[in-house]
Scaffold this active site. Structure first.
Site, short mmCIF file in Angstrom:
data_model
loop_
_atom_site.label_atom_id
_atom_site.label_comp_id
_atom_site.label_asym_id
_atom_site.label_seq_id
_atom_site.Cartn_x
_atom_site.Cartn_y
_atom_site.Cartn_z
N LYS A 1 0.81 -1.18 0.00
CA LYS A 1 0.00 0.00 0.00
C LYS A 1 0.86 1.25 0.00
O LYS A 1 0.38 2.35 -0.26
CB LYS A 1 -0.88 0.03 1.26
N GLY A 2 2.12 1.08 0.35
CA GLY A 2 3.01 2.22 0.60
C GLY A 2 3.16 3.22 -0.52
O GLY A 2 3.35 4.41 -0.28
N ASP B 1 14.80 -0.63 0.22
CA ASP B 1 15.56 -0.92 1.43
C ASP B 1 16.57 -2.02 1.10
O ASP B 1 17.60 -1.74 0.49
CB ASP B 1 14.52 -1.32 2.49
N LYS C 1 17.26 3.82 0.63
CA LYS C 1 18.22 3.65 1.73
C LYS C 1 19.32 2.73 1.23
O LYS C 1 19.31 1.53 1.50
CB LYS C 1 17.51 2.99 2.93
N ASP D 1 4.35 3.14 6.49
CA ASP D 1 3.72 2.85 7.78
C ASP D 1 4.68 2.26 8.80
O ASP D 1 5.75 1.77 8.45
CB ASP D 1 2.59 1.84 7.58
#
Ligand code: IMP
Ligand code: MG
Length: 173
Positions: A41-42, A101, A129, A157
Protein backbone atom coordinates in the site's frame (compact mmCIF):
# COMPACT_ATOMS: atom_id res chain seq x y z
CA UNK A 1 2.32 5.07 24.76
CA UNK A 2 2.24 7.82 22.16
CA UNK A 3 5.18 8.22 19.82
CA UNK A 4 6.65 11.51 18.72
CA UNK A 5 7.30 11.96 15.02
CA UNK A 6 10.10 14.21 13.79
CA UNK A 7 10.14 15.68 10.29
CA UNK A 8 12.84 14.25 8.03
CA UNK A 9 11.53 15.66 4.72
CA UNK A 10 8.88 18.38 4.78
CA UNK A 11 5.65 18.38 2.74
CA UNK A 12 6.97 21.24 0.57
CA UNK A 13 10.22 19.44 -0.17
CA UNK A 14 8.44 16.17 -1.02
CA UNK A 15 5.92 17.89 -3.28
CA UNK A 16 8.51 20.04 -5.07
CA UNK A 17 10.62 17.01 -5.78
CA UNK A 18 7.64 14.99 -7.04
CA UNK A 19 6.69 17.87 -9.38
CA UNK A 20 10.26 17.95 -10.71
CA UNK A 21 10.31 14.20 -11.34
CA UNK A 22 6.83 14.28 -12.95
CA UNK A 23 8.02 16.93 -15.38
CA UNK A 24 11.14 14.94 -16.20
CA UNK A 25 9.12 11.74 -16.81
CA UNK A 26 6.52 13.58 -18.91
CA UNK A 27 9.32 14.70 -21.23
CA UNK A 28 10.96 11.30 -21.30
CA UNK A 29 7.72 9.50 -22.25
CA UNK A 30 6.33 12.21 -24.51
CA UNK A 31 4.05 10.76 -27.24
CA UNK A 32 3.57 7.54 -25.24
CA UNK A 33 1.06 6.23 -22.74
CA UNK A 34 2.78 5.47 -19.46
CA UNK A 35 1.49 2.47 -17.52
CA UNK A 36 2.18 3.10 -13.85
CA UNK A 37 2.24 0.15 -11.47
CA UNK A 38 2.07 0.84 -7.77
CA UNK A 39 3.19 -1.53 -5.07
CA UNK A 40 0.46 -1.55 -2.42
CA UNK A 41 0.00 0.00 0.00
CA UNK A 42 3.01 2.22 0.60
CA UNK A 43 3.38 3.67 -2.89
CA UNK A 44 -0.22 4.92 -3.22
CA UNK A 45 0.24 8.49 -1.96
CA UNK A 46 3.41 9.00 -4.00
CA UNK A 47 1.88 7.42 -7.11
CA UNK A 48 -1.19 9.69 -7.01
CA UNK A 49 0.86 12.85 -6.49
CA UNK A 50 3.20 11.84 -9.30
CA UNK A 51 0.39 10.91 -11.72
CA UNK A 52 -1.52 14.15 -11.02
CA UNK A 53 1.48 16.17 -12.10
CA UNK A 54 2.18 14.27 -15.31
CA UNK A 55 1.21 15.86 -18.60
CA UNK A 56 1.16 12.63 -20.65
CA UNK A 57 -1.63 10.01 -20.69
CA UNK A 58 -1.27 7.57 -17.82
CA UNK A 59 -2.89 4.22 -16.98
CA UNK A 60 -2.61 2.54 -13.60
CA UNK A 61 -2.51 -0.87 -12.00
CA UNK A 62 -1.48 -2.26 -8.62
CA UNK A 63 0.34 -5.21 -7.15
CA UNK A 64 0.75 -6.28 -3.60
CA UNK A 65 3.60 -8.24 -2.07
CA UNK A 66 4.36 -9.15 1.48
CA UNK A 67 7.87 -8.80 2.79
CA UNK A 68 7.36 -7.21 6.16
CA UNK A 69 4.88 -8.10 8.88
CA UNK A 70 4.25 -5.65 11.65
CA UNK A 71 7.97 -5.52 12.25
CA UNK A 72 10.47 -2.86 11.30
CA UNK A 73 12.87 -5.53 10.08
CA UNK A 74 12.78 -7.54 6.81
CA UNK A 75 11.74 -11.16 6.93
CA UNK A 76 13.73 -11.68 3.75
CA UNK A 77 10.80 -13.39 2.08
CA UNK A 78 8.81 -11.77 -0.73
CA UNK A 79 5.45 -13.21 -1.73
CA UNK A 80 3.01 -12.02 -4.41
CA UNK A 81 -0.29 -11.27 -2.67
CA UNK A 82 -2.15 -9.41 -5.44
CA UNK A 83 -1.26 -9.64 -9.11
CA UNK A 84 -1.94 -7.04 -11.82
CA UNK A 85 -5.38 -6.77 -13.40
CA UNK A 86 -4.07 -6.10 -16.91
CA UNK A 87 -1.39 -7.44 -19.22
CA UNK A 88 1.77 -5.32 -19.56
CA UNK A 89 2.97 -6.88 -22.80
CA UNK A 90 4.23 -4.19 -25.19
CA UNK A 91 3.56 -1.37 -22.73
CA UNK A 92 5.82 1.29 -21.26
CA UNK A 93 5.80 0.46 -17.58
CA UNK A 94 6.90 2.49 -14.60
CA UNK A 95 7.05 0.54 -11.35
CA UNK A 96 6.49 2.82 -8.37
CA UNK A 97 7.77 2.03 -4.88
CA UNK A 98 7.63 3.99 -1.65
CA UNK A 99 11.04 2.96 -0.41
CA UNK A 100 13.87 0.76 -1.48
CA UNK A 101 15.56 -0.92 1.43
CA UNK A 102 17.18 -4.36 1.02
CA UNK A 103 16.07 -4.31 -2.64
CA UNK A 104 14.41 -7.73 -2.32
CA UNK A 105 10.90 -6.52 -3.16
CA UNK A 106 11.90 -4.67 -6.32
CA UNK A 107 14.27 -7.32 -7.58
CA UNK A 108 11.51 -9.93 -7.20
CA UNK A 109 8.96 -7.70 -8.96
CA UNK A 110 11.33 -6.74 -11.77
CA UNK A 111 12.03 -10.40 -12.41
CA UNK A 112 8.37 -11.37 -12.75
CA UNK A 113 7.42 -8.24 -14.72
CA UNK A 114 10.24 -8.65 -17.25
CA UNK A 115 8.97 -12.14 -18.05
CA UNK A 116 5.72 -10.51 -19.20
CA UNK A 117 7.52 -8.65 -21.99
CA UNK A 118 6.78 -4.96 -21.42
CA UNK A 119 8.09 -2.66 -24.13
CA UNK A 120 10.08 -0.88 -21.39
CA UNK A 121 10.31 -1.12 -17.61
CA UNK A 122 11.68 1.51 -15.26
CA UNK A 123 11.73 1.77 -11.49
CA UNK A 124 11.01 4.84 -9.48
CA UNK A 125 11.19 5.11 -5.72
CA UNK A 126 10.26 7.97 -3.43
CA UNK A 127 13.00 7.04 -0.97
CA UNK A 128 16.17 5.01 -1.17
CA UNK A 129 18.22 3.65 1.73
CA UNK A 130 21.26 2.39 -0.21
CA UNK A 131 23.14 1.46 2.99
CA UNK A 132 20.66 -1.35 3.57
CA UNK A 133 20.91 -3.02 0.16
CA UNK A 134 21.47 -6.80 0.12
CA UNK A 135 20.41 -7.41 -3.50
CA UNK A 136 22.15 -5.70 -6.42
CA UNK A 137 19.50 -3.40 -7.87
CA UNK A 138 19.26 0.35 -8.44
CA UNK A 139 16.14 2.41 -9.14
CA UNK A 140 16.10 4.42 -12.39
CA UNK A 141 14.71 7.42 -10.52
CA UNK A 142 15.08 8.20 -6.81
CA UNK A 143 13.35 11.21 -5.28
CA UNK A 144 15.37 11.22 -2.06
CA UNK A 145 18.30 9.19 -0.77
CA UNK A 146 18.04 8.86 3.00
CA UNK A 147 20.17 7.45 5.82
CA UNK A 148 19.42 4.12 7.47
CA UNK A 149 16.48 5.29 9.62
CA UNK A 150 12.99 3.82 9.86
CA UNK A 151 10.68 6.38 8.28
CA UNK A 152 6.90 6.86 8.17
CA UNK A 153 4.42 9.08 6.35
CA UNK A 154 3.54 9.78 2.73
CA UNK A 155 2.31 6.19 2.45
CA UNK A 156 4.94 4.57 4.66
CA UNK A 157 3.72 2.85 7.78
CA UNK A 158 4.82 1.48 11.09
CA UNK A 159 2.46 -1.40 11.92
CA UNK A 160 -0.07 0.17 9.47
CA UNK A 161 -0.04 3.56 11.23
CA UNK A 162 1.16 6.98 10.00
CA UNK A 163 0.65 6.39 6.26
CA UNK A 164 -1.45 9.57 6.09
CA UNK A 165 1.22 11.95 7.42
CA UNK A 166 1.78 14.57 4.69
CA UNK A 167 5.58 14.51 5.22
CA UNK A 168 8.34 11.94 5.73
CA UNK A 169 8.89 11.49 9.44
CA UNK A 170 10.99 9.48 11.85
CA UNK A 171 9.68 7.97 15.05
CA UNK A 172 11.57 9.46 17.96
CA UNK A 173 12.22 7.14 20.91
P1 IMP B 1 12.93 -4.16 0.58
O1 IMP B 1 12.35 -5.36 -0.09
O2 IMP B 1 13.80 -4.56 1.75
O3 IMP B 1 13.64 -3.22 -0.35
O4 IMP B 1 11.75 -3.43 1.31
C1 IMP B 1 10.89 -2.61 0.73
C2 IMP B 1 9.65 -2.47 1.57
O5 IMP B 1 9.93 -2.47 2.97
C3 IMP B 1 9.04 -1.12 1.32
O6 IMP B 1 8.17 -1.16 0.23
C4 IMP B 1 8.34 -0.82 2.64
O7 IMP B 1 7.05 -1.38 2.63
C5 IMP B 1 9.18 -1.52 3.68
N1 IMP B 1 10.11 -0.59 4.36
C6 IMP B 1 11.46 -0.56 4.25
N2 IMP B 1 11.99 0.44 4.98
C7 IMP B 1 10.95 1.06 5.56
C8 IMP B 1 10.86 2.22 6.43
O8 IMP B 1 11.84 2.89 6.81
N3 IMP B 1 9.60 2.58 6.80
C9 IMP B 1 8.48 1.90 6.41
N4 IMP B 1 8.53 0.83 5.60
C10 IMP B 1 9.75 0.41 5.18
MG1 MG C 1 6.22 -1.11 0.06
Amino acid sequence: MSEKIGVLISTTDVENRIAEVAEQLSKEYEGKVLHIIGVLKGSVFFMCELAKRMTIPVTMDFMSVSSYGNETKSSGVVKLVKDLDDSIEGRDVLLVEDIMDSGRTLSYLVKILKERKPSSLKLITLLDKPDRRVVEIEPDVTCFTIPDRFVVGYGLDCAQKYRNLPYIGVIEE
